[in-house]
Structures are given as structure tokens and as C-alpha cells.
Motif scaffolding. Structure first.
Motif, short mmCIF file in Angstrom:
data_model
loop_
_atom_site.label_atom_id
_atom_site.label_comp_id
_atom_site.label_asym_id
_atom_site.label_seq_id
_atom_site.Cartn_x
_atom_site.Cartn_y
_atom_site.Cartn_z
N ALA A 118 0.35 -5.22 10.99
CA ALA A 118 -0.05 -4.13 10.11
C ALA A 118 1.12 -3.18 9.94
N CYS A 119 1.11 -2.46 8.83
CA CYS A 119 2.16 -1.48 8.54
C CYS A 119 2.11 -0.36 9.58
N ASP A 120 3.27 -0.01 10.14
CA ASP A 120 3.28 1.06 11.14
C ASP A 120 3.27 2.45 10.52
N SER A 125 -2.04 -0.42 7.21
CA SER A 125 -2.66 -1.46 6.39
C SER A 125 -2.23 -2.83 6.88
N GLY A 126 -3.19 -3.72 7.03
CA GLY A 126 -2.88 -5.09 7.40
C GLY A 126 -3.19 -6.06 6.28
N ALA A 144 0.83 -1.21 0.00
CA ALA A 144 0.00 0.00 0.00
C ALA A 144 0.86 1.27 0.00
N CYS A 145 1.96 1.24 0.76
CA CYS A 145 2.82 2.43 0.82
C CYS A 145 4.26 2.13 0.42
#
Length: 117
Positions: free
Chosen positions: A23-25, A29-30, A12-13
Motif C-alpha cells: 500500500a502507498c505509505d 491506498s492499496g 490515488a496521490c
């Protein structure tokens, strides 16, 4: 145990995540996490020498180096290594390293780093 270095990546990023998380810190997004193959190359950022390790399995190897390796893919990913083959307290900061895989007594393979240049 496939002798390849993979790091969790958020699609996503486009951010590498280490250690892995649920999930992304950055974007939280998980649902957009994958494993991304790394080049297996990096540079030694810093190091220390362990003289009194509380972990029984490592006590016979004392003293030993613990180097901080920054991956060539960067993004702040740091990994640690004993630097097999490098004399204690003789770590060349800034040197190029490549990943190798060492087997533990249980057969699990773990990434270590070897100085190449």
C-alpha cells in the motif's frame, strides 16, 4: 527482464513508491497501485567504495563503487549502482547517468547505471 525501468506508482496521490509495497505509505491506498515507466535517466547524488563485501558473488569485483542515483523523475527515488566502466573512487558526483541492464549468472537482468556526461 524486459530492459525497461518501472517504479510502482500510486494513482490515488500520484506518488512513486520504491521499494514496492502493498500500500502507498502516503495515502495508504492499496487498490491504486500501478507500474510506471521511468525515463531511465538520473544524476549521481553520492557514492562509496566497497573494499570488503560479505556477498560471495561480488567479492571478485572488489573494490567497487556503489553510487546513489537520483532519478530525473525525482520524488526522492534513489537507486544504487556499481557504475560499470567508472574507475574505483573516481565517481563524478552530479554527473548524468542512464540505465543499462546487466545479466546475473541466473539470467535475471538488473538495472545498473552508466555515466553519460
Amino acid at each position: 527482464n524486459e530492459e525497461r525501468l518501472v517504479i510502482q506508482n500510486c494513482t490515488a496521490c500520484n506518488r512513486l513508491i520504491h521499494p514496492p509495497r502493498q500500500a502507498c505509505d502516503k495515502c495508504n491506498s492499496g487498490n491504486n497501485l500501478e507500474w510506471k515507466q521511468m525515463s531511465g535517466r538520473g544524476k549521481i547524488y553520492n557514492y562509496g567504495v566497497v573494499y570488503d563485501c560479505p556477498i560471495r558473488l561480488l567479492q571478485d569485483d572488489q573494490p567497487f563503487n556503489v553510487a546513489v542515483v537520483m532519478l530525473d523523475e525525482d520524488q526522492g527515488i534513489q537507486m544504487y549502482s556499481h557504475l560499470p566502466g567508472t574507475p574505483v573512487d573516481n565517481v563524478p558526483i552530479g554527473a548524468t547517468v542512464e540505465v543499462i541492464f546487466e545479466s546475473t549468472p541466473s539470467g535475471q537482468k538488473v538495472p545498473e547505471w552508466r555515466v553519460t556526461g
